[in-house]
Design an enzyme around this catalytic site. Structure first.
Site, PDB file in Angstrom:
ATOM      1  N   ASP A 168     154.901   3.018  61.267  1.00  0.00           N
ATOM      2  CA  ASP A 168     155.294   2.704  62.651  1.00  0.00           C
ATOM      3  C   ASP A 168     154.091   2.199  63.444  1.00  0.00           C
ATOM      4  OD1 ASP A 168     154.146   5.330  62.453  1.00  0.00           O
ATOM      5  OD2 ASP A 168     154.877   5.804  64.464  1.00  0.00           O
TER       6      ASP A 168
ATOM      7  N   GLU B  79     154.296   8.435  63.133  1.00  0.00           N
ATOM      8  CA  GLU B  79     152.962   9.001  63.412  1.00  0.00           C
ATOM      9  C   GLU B  79     152.603   8.816  64.878  1.00  0.00           C
ATOM     10  OE1 GLU B  79     148.774   9.497  64.024  1.00  0.00           O
ATOM     11  OE2 GLU B  79     149.836   7.613  64.276  1.00  0.00           O
TER      12      GLU B  79
HETATM   13 ZN   LIG Z   1     147.478   5.176  63.312  1.00  0.00          ZN
END
Ligand SMILES: [Zn+2]
Length: 442
Positions: free
Chosen positions: A91, A155
């Site tokens: 992401d 994340e």
């Molecule tokens: Zn990162």
């Protein structure tokens, strides 16, 4: 295989550019909200397909519709050794196209750089690992120990749908993993033409996000009033925002500062590390945040009408604690806000710190020196957080090592989540060569 056949295979340093470009073109914006986050499933499927093409089986784990993670295990020659986890998130943070010189999801190749959101955070590393593994599979290379590949979602918004989901629900995937490498380490910082520091992450600060709640007596804005929640909150927020927490130099930061001052010829006063840090240029921002706890007010919320004094007011404070200091920071904050403001933790994740020694560190250092004779590997502490926080809960010793050689004049830290994020193509290719060497000897 004959050398003719070998030379007909794709060169991993060429292929990494295509792989990174393909990944950059998949918009995987993580807004922190499942309804508006996009693309992680497509990116995960892309990775799974690139692994399958060379005979690596992977499993896709979806934590919520569209929030996909991919995990694969490459068997090593010595199954008695602990496995190495190699993790990267798929992401990215949002990008506003109006602010960029190129389309943030164009994957444009220009001036020797690949441009796009995620170019250094962290589709570059995702692509490097893929390029190395694909090359090995084609040429029959097996790593010395099992390598577990984990490509994660989420994340950028706390890892609940990514690394934390995998650790909480599928921990068997990481059986036998003793060490890990991931993001925000292994990049170069030029000292002069002949010497470059390579910052290997051995520590990261803890995340301590909290909400302050002030209560008061609601009332009419036109009257005398001595119990105003907004006033009480504002005072507490200002006290925190202006506070400077005491300097604490941890082992990691001491090792970093010692090495760097030696190399740069800066005098390091142990009682005043800030003077030395101020001379570090663009990385002073990162390093400066690793010598003390920090607390930055980020959000305020109160009231619903211009002439009504509300009974409640809240603020969010982004705090980051040094290893072992989370409880102390909580006490320091309570003292700052006083007895009438309540503190609620909305996110609390531990700091990490490991030592800069052992075979794995040797292998990283040797791989860097082999590709850059002027390499000086040093440990450092990241002021932010990564998926390493989740994986360390499994007892895995985590490092930030995504090798990248950067031009001396590039302000690398400003590119993280920044406008015109881009990665130098030769740096990406350098990373593939270093990773290839490292993973063969890890
Ligand atoms: Zn990162």
């Amino acid at each position: 295989m004959t050398s003719d056949a070998a030379s007909a295979l794709p060169d991993p340093t060429a292929e990494v550019v295509d792989l990174c470009r393909d990944l950059l073109r998949i918009d995987t914006t993580n807004t922190g909200d499942n309804d508006t986050s996009v693309g992680e499933r497509r990116a995960a499927e892309y990775v799974a397909e690139k692994l399958a093409e060379v005979g690596v089986e992977s499993v896709l784990h979806e934590s919520a519709p569209g929030r996909a993670n991919v995990v694969a295990r490459i068997p090593g020659t010595d199954p008695s050794r602990g496995a190495l986890l190699v993790h990267g998130h798929l992401d990215v943070v949002p990008a506003d196209a109006d602010e960029w010189s190129v389309g943030p999801f164009s994957g444009e190749l220009r001036d020797g750089y690949l441009w796009g959101r995620g170019a250094i955070d962290m589709k570059d590393f995702d692509a490097m690992v893929l390029a190395v593994v694909r090359h090995w599979q084609r040429t029959g290379v097996r790593p010395p120990r099992d390598i577990v590949l984990a490509y994660t979602a989420d994340e950028e918004a706390g890892s609940d749908y990514g690394a934390r989901f995998l650790v909480d629900n599928h921990r068997g995937l990481f059986d036998g993993c003793t060490e890990a490498i991931g993001e925000v380490g292994g990049f170069s910082y030029s000292v002069n033409d002949n010497q470059r520091l390579y910052l290997i992450e051995t520590a990261e600060k803890g995340i301590d996000w909290l909400r302050l709640h002030a209560k008061g007596r609601p009332g009419h804005g036109s009257m005398m009033h001595d119990d105003n929640a907004v006033t009480a909150l504002a005072e507490a927020v200002a006290r925190i925002g202006r506070h400077r927490f005491p300097v604490v130099v941890t082992d990691t930061v001491r090792a970093f500062l010692t090495e760097v001052s030696d190399l740069l010829g800066i005098e390091l006063d142990p009682d005043d590390p800030e003077t030395a840090i101020a001379k570090l240029g663009p990385i002073a921002n990162i390093i400066g945040a690793t010598i003390r706890n920090t607390a930055n007010p980020t959000r305020l919320s109160a009231g619903y009408k211009d002439n009504v004094i509300p009974g409640r007011a809240t603020a969010t404070i982004d705090c980051r604690s040094l290893p072992g200091q989370s409880e102390l920071l909580e006490r320091q904050l309570r003292e700052l806000v006083g007895p009438d403001i309540a503190i609620e933790y909305v996110q609390r994740q531990p700091a990490l710190e490991t030592t800069f020694d052992g075979d794995l560190v040797e292998a990283m250092s040797a791989a860097l020196r082999a590709e850059d004779p002027g390499a000086r590997p040093v440990p450092y502490m990241l002021s932010g957080g990564t998926d390493a926080k989740a994986f360390s809960q499994l007892g895995i010793r985590c490092f930030g090592f995504a090798p990248l050689r950067l031009p001396a004049d590039l302000n690398f830290s400003a590119l993280f989540h920044g406008i015109d994020e881009r990665v130098p193509v030769d740096g990406l290719q350098f990373g593939v060569r270093v990773l290839d060497r490292f993973l063969r000897t890890c």
